[in-house]
Design a protein around this motif. Structure first.
Motif, short mmCIF file in Angstrom:
data_model
loop_
_atom_site.label_atom_id
_atom_site.label_comp_id
_atom_site.label_asym_id
_atom_site.label_seq_id
_atom_site.Cartn_x
_atom_site.Cartn_y
_atom_site.Cartn_z
N PRO A 1 1.52 -10.01 -13.46
CA PRO A 1 1.72 -8.81 -14.49
C PRO A 1 0.44 -8.57 -15.65
O PRO A 1 -0.18 -9.55 -15.71
CB PRO A 1 2.90 -9.05 -15.21
CG PRO A 1 3.19 -10.62 -15.33
CD PRO A 1 2.55 -11.06 -13.87
N LEU A 2 0.45 -7.31 -16.07
CA LEU A 2 -0.62 -7.41 -17.10
C LEU A 2 -0.36 -8.03 -18.33
O LEU A 2 0.84 -8.06 -18.76
CB LEU A 2 -0.58 -5.78 -17.48
CG LEU A 2 -1.36 -4.66 -16.43
CD1 LEU A 2 -1.65 -3.32 -17.00
CD2 LEU A 2 -2.71 -5.30 -15.88
N HIS B 1 -2.42 6.64 -11.23
CA HIS B 1 -2.23 5.58 -11.65
C HIS B 1 -2.03 4.28 -10.80
O HIS B 1 -1.95 3.16 -10.96
CB HIS B 1 -0.99 5.51 -12.71
CG HIS B 1 0.25 5.58 -12.11
ND1 HIS B 1 0.86 4.64 -11.45
CD2 HIS B 1 0.80 6.82 -11.69
CE1 HIS B 1 2.10 5.14 -11.01
NE2 HIS B 1 2.11 6.45 -10.88
N ASP B 2 -2.00 4.81 -9.38
CA ASP B 2 -1.71 3.79 -8.53
C ASP B 2 -2.95 3.44 -7.47
O ASP B 2 -3.40 4.22 -6.68
CB ASP B 2 -0.80 4.41 -7.45
CG ASP B 2 -0.28 3.37 -6.58
OD1 ASP B 2 -1.00 2.23 -6.45
OD2 ASP B 2 0.60 3.51 -5.53
N GLY C 1 -6.10 4.55 -14.29
CA GLY C 1 -5.76 3.83 -15.24
C GLY C 1 -4.41 3.79 -15.44
O GLY C 1 -3.86 4.56 -15.11
N GLU C 2 -3.82 3.30 -16.60
CA GLU C 2 -2.41 3.27 -17.08
C GLU C 2 -2.18 4.61 -17.56
O GLU C 2 -3.16 5.37 -18.14
CB GLU C 2 -2.22 2.28 -17.98
CG GLU C 2 -2.10 0.86 -17.45
CD GLU C 2 -2.00 -0.18 -18.49
OE1 GLU C 2 -1.11 -0.57 -19.05
OE2 GLU C 2 -3.22 -0.74 -18.89
N SER C 3 -0.91 4.93 -17.70
CA SER C 3 -0.69 6.30 -18.29
C SER C 3 -1.00 6.53 -19.90
O SER C 3 -0.90 5.17 -20.35
CB SER C 3 0.91 6.77 -18.14
OG SER C 3 1.66 5.73 -18.15
N LEU D 1 -5.63 -5.37 -13.56
CA LEU D 1 -5.10 -4.13 -12.94
C LEU D 1 -5.09 -4.28 -11.48
O LEU D 1 -3.88 -3.95 -10.84
CB LEU D 1 -6.09 -2.94 -13.34
CG LEU D 1 -5.28 -1.60 -13.10
CD1 LEU D 1 -4.23 -1.35 -14.39
CD2 LEU D 1 -6.63 -0.36 -13.67
N PRO E 1 -3.59 -2.46 -1.03
CA PRO E 1 -4.65 -2.49 -1.78
C PRO E 1 -5.91 -2.95 -1.49
O PRO E 1 -6.42 -3.76 -1.95
CB PRO E 1 -4.25 -2.89 -3.19
CG PRO E 1 -2.88 -3.72 -2.89
CD PRO E 1 -2.56 -3.05 -1.56
N ASP F 1 4.39 3.43 -14.36
CA ASP F 1 2.82 3.11 -13.87
C ASP F 1 3.15 1.75 -12.89
O ASP F 1 3.89 1.08 -12.98
CB ASP F 1 2.15 2.64 -15.27
CG ASP F 1 1.16 3.77 -15.50
OD1 ASP F 1 1.52 4.86 -15.45
OD2 ASP F 1 0.18 3.16 -15.96
N ALA F 2 2.08 2.20 -12.04
CA ALA F 2 2.09 1.08 -10.92
C ALA F 2 1.67 -0.14 -11.68
O ALA F 2 2.34 -1.33 -11.12
CB ALA F 2 1.00 1.58 -10.02
N SER F 3 0.84 -0.20 -12.59
CA SER F 3 0.70 -1.71 -13.08
C SER F 3 1.73 -1.97 -14.04
O SER F 3 1.68 -3.37 -14.48
CB SER F 3 -0.83 -1.26 -14.14
OG SER F 3 -0.35 -0.22 -14.76
N ALA G 1 -3.62 1.60 -5.13
CA ALA G 1 -3.74 1.28 -3.71
C ALA G 1 -3.90 2.61 -3.15
O ALA G 1 -4.36 2.52 -1.79
CB ALA G 1 -2.18 0.75 -3.50
N ALA H 1 -2.19 -6.86 -10.54
CA ALA H 1 -0.84 -6.26 -11.03
C ALA H 1 -0.23 -5.45 -9.83
O ALA H 1 0.89 -4.85 -9.74
CB ALA H 1 -0.61 -5.66 -12.22
N LEU H 2 -0.95 -5.22 -8.64
CA LEU H 2 -0.39 -4.53 -7.45
C LEU H 2 0.51 -5.14 -6.32
O LEU H 2 -0.16 -6.18 -5.94
CB LEU H 2 -1.60 -3.82 -6.83
CG LEU H 2 -2.47 -2.84 -7.44
CD1 LEU H 2 -3.60 -2.26 -6.75
CD2 LEU H 2 -1.67 -1.64 -8.07
N ILE I 1 5.48 -4.68 -11.82
CA ILE I 1 5.80 -5.75 -11.81
C ILE I 1 6.38 -6.54 -12.97
O ILE I 1 7.10 -7.38 -13.11
CB ILE I 1 4.76 -6.73 -10.94
CG1 ILE I 1 3.63 -6.92 -11.75
CG2 ILE I 1 4.58 -6.12 -9.54
CD1 ILE I 1 2.71 -8.07 -11.36
N ASN I 2 5.89 -5.81 -14.25
CA ASN I 2 6.00 -6.64 -15.50
C ASN I 2 7.78 -6.45 -15.37
O ASN I 2 8.56 -7.18 -15.87
CB ASN I 2 5.89 -5.72 -16.68
CG ASN I 2 4.21 -6.01 -16.67
OD1 ASN I 2 3.60 -5.72 -16.10
ND2 ASN I 2 3.91 -6.66 -17.90
#
Lengths: 333, 329
Positions: free
Chosen positions: A279-280, A222-223, A49-51, A263, B267, B190-192, A225, A266-267, B195-196
């Motif tokens: 992007p999210l 948070h990654d 999950g995101e931070s 999510l 991924p 954060d990985a997510s 992958a 966005a990788l 890209i933003n």
């Protein structure tokens, strides 16, 4: 959040209705909100999950560790379906930590005492939990663990932290986590601060140890992958809520929750079409005043009127694949 | 890309002295050795390498913050270390940086406006307080922090990592540079979120026609940044491969590039599970004080032979626009 009340026999750690709150300057922050989670015996569960989503808070709470400005408001944490960790007396809690469940903290490389040699770290840790054992025995065990992580133990045991590279320190810390033969190991972002090459190496080593010993692991990151490589199941959190839990292939190839879907999109990757990476959407809401209903609805591409009002429960969509989303509300059962 | 380059590095080396004393000879670390690189106007270039490979030192050299021990850096054809004061100041305005750690890059005692204003005033972008306030608002709007009035008054402690990085980007573009160095600018995020931020950088790059050197250890994000553009791979102070990033990823020539690509996380569980560790002869990176002779990678390279241990390989064009420094190619 709803997992079955009855604890499945294969569960080593079961979290039920856990709520952890923090007192902050602007009010009360609910970092973990009524969360259920089962960690099955002998698996590697990835928690992502995101931070700020509460993944570390949840994992630390399993060991009854909460920062001073926080507290566990409600919930149960069961070890082997019986022992409630949260109501253990101090002495037994101490034994439970390290012996039954150990944790490798985020940025653990910096947790090593700069004026202590590696050997002293191992002796210190062991002796503070089991006073009876002789030094020789501890050191020989330590060196076999260090060798298992493919380090030269005769050299490493004599070294001070500043003499080791980041990857060496991370491997030393991992060996330290395994020292008391825990049944359960929590790894909080163990590879995030490392280079891709060292990261790959450590993932392979941990995977090897898991396959050899069957050690149950909770791997927090948070990654996503990195989870593709090491995890067997994955749990996804968003703003203190558990939103999806399932087999690693299910989560990656057919994610159900819209949050899991965005999510994964966005990788960045070295393969595939760059235009598929998105992007999210939207900003992360204020965790102190989270949106009502489903917390993801302001950013969700599939939001419906019901999402603004009612918080969806985790529902089994088949084969222990749980999703908390109104899109799958009545589908299962 | 037939125009002359905006920035050009010719055989640049940087040595740092270590140890040494009254009667002891110092040793030297070659953080950057014999690097030649061209960066064109508006170009997005990714520089990929592990920590300690000298990519950040190279970044400092490109910005004119560190004078190279040998070699030349040309900005619009002019050597920056022989420029007069006003020319050098003009170069420094044109070359800006976005740091790795957004928490370190902003002064915690200053509001966001307090962090943005000095650069605007120093480089005479704004002539009055009112003008600089207006420009700061526009900048925040441009990097997606709105309402700007709200953010201008805040202190960094009230911002998330992603928001701080947006402020850092706003500050870098505030003086209208022609070149931006992004030094691991998203690796702490954060990985997510990465890209933003990369999307923001790319859109500003196009809007303001800036060249951008993106330093990273992750080929995945480097590819996302560079798109169809070029990339370089660094190992222990040397650039070992340069070319279009798609060519490098699809047909890597240098064994070290192969290794870096093979360890980049994918991924996809099926691919990731079946991946193998690279056939490296050693995991540990050799010391920079006594780097191996010949090709610096030969002690770890699975294909090395005697030539590699003796002769330093030159960077040569092996395929069109694809340069490699390896004897084995």
């Amino acid at each position: 959040m709803k997992l079955p009340e009855r604890i499945p026999p294969e569960a080593l750690i079961s979290v039920r209705g856990l709520t952890v709150e923090f007192r902050v300057a602007r009010g009360i922050l609910t970092a973990v909100d009524n969360v259920d989670l089962d960690v099955y015996r002998g698996e590697v569960l990835g928690l992502a999950g995101e931070s700020g989503c509460g993944k570390s808070v949840l994992a630390h709470a399993i060991l009854k560790l909460v920062d001073p400005n926080g507290y566990i408001k409600s919930g149960k944490i069961l070890f082997r379906g019986k022992t409630d960790v949260l109501s253990l007396p101090e002495g037994e809690l101490r034994r439970f930590r390290w012996r039954n469940a150990a944790i490798i903290f985020q940025g653990a490389q910096n947790a090593l005492n700069p004026v202590m040699r590696t050997s002293e770290h191992f002796l210190d840790t062991f002796l503070s939990h089991e006073k009876e054992t002789g030094k020789e025995k501890i050191l020989s065990k330590s060196s076999s663990l260090i060798e298992k992580l493919r380090l030269d133990s005769s050299r490493v045991l004599k070294m001070f932290p500043h003499e080791m590279s980041g990857g060496m320190k991370q491997r030393t810390i991992s060996a330290l986590g395994l020292l008391l033969d825990p049944d359960f190991l929590i790894l909080d972002e163990p590879t995030s601060s490392l280079d891709v090459l060292t990261q790959k190496y450590i993932l392979k080593l941990l995977r090897g140890i898991h396959e050899e010993t069957g050690l149950t692991m909770l791997f927090i990151t948070h990654d996503l992958a990195t989870l593709a490589e090491i995890a067997e199941r994955i749990a996804i959190m968003y703003l203190g809520n558990m939103v999806e839990m399932g087999d690693v292939d299910e989560i990656f190839y057919e994610p159900k929750h819209p949050y899991t879907q965005v999510l994964l999109k966005a990788l960045p990757s070295i393969k595939g079409d760059l235009d598929d990476i998105k992007p999210l959407p939207g900003p992360v809401p204020d965790p102190i005043n989270p949106p009502p209903g489903c917390r993801f609805h302001p950013r969700c591409p599939h939001a419906m009127p019901i999402c603004q009002e009612t918080k969806p429960d985790l529902t089994d969509v088949g084969g222990k694949w749980f999703v908390a989303c109104h899109l799958y509300g009545g589908e299962a059962k | 890309m037939k125009n002359p380059p905006l920035l050009e590095l010719n055989n640049v080396s940087k040595l740092f002295e270590v140890g040494g004393g009254l009667f002891r000879k110092p040793s030297y670390i070659k953080a950057v050795e014999n690097v030649s690189l061209q960066l064109y106007e508006g170009e997005a270039f990714s520089l990929v390498g592990e920590s300690g490979c000298g990519k950040s030192t190279l970044g400092r050299i490109v910005l004119g913050l560190t004078e190279p021990t040998y070699g030349q850096i040309l900005y619009k054809g002019k050597s920056i270390w022989t420029m007069n004061r006003s020319e050098f100041a003009e170069f420094r305005r044109n070359a800006q940086i976005i740091h790795q750690d957004p928490y370190d890059a902003l002064n915690p005692m200053r509001t966001i406006y307090g962090s943005l204003a000095p650069a605007l005033r120093r480089h005479r972008m704004a002539r009055s307080g009112r003008e600089s306030r207006k420009m700061a608002s526009e900048l925040l709007e441009l990097v997606g922090l709105s309402p700007p009035e709200d953010f201008l008054k805040r202190y960094p402690s009230r911002l998330s990592g992603g928001q701080m990085q947006r402020v850092a980007i706003a500050r870098a573009i505030s003086v209208q540079p022609s070149f931006i160095l992004a030094d691991e600018a998203v690796s702490m995020l954060d990985a997510s979120l990465r890209i933003n931020i990369v999307d923001l950088l790319l859109s500003l790059k196009d809007k303001l026609n800036m060249a951008c050197l993106f330093i990273t250890h992750d080929f995945g994000i480097g590819r996302y940044f560079t798109r169809a553009g070029r990339a370089g791979v660094m190992y222990l102070g040397n650039v070992v491969e340069v070319g279009k990033i798609e060519d490098i990823l699809n047909q890597p020539i240098h064994p070290y590039t192969e290794v870096l690509i093979s360890v980049t996380p994918v991924p996809d569980p099926k691919v990731a599970r079946s991946s193998e560790l690279p056939p490296l002869r050693s995991l540990e990176v050799p010391s920079l004080i006594n780097p191996p002779p010949g090709c610096k990678f030969h002690t770890r390279c699975p294909y090395a032979d005697e030539t590699c241990a003796e002769k330093v390989p030159e960077l040569v064009e092996v395929r069109p626009d694809h340069f490699v420094a390896c004897h084995r190619r």
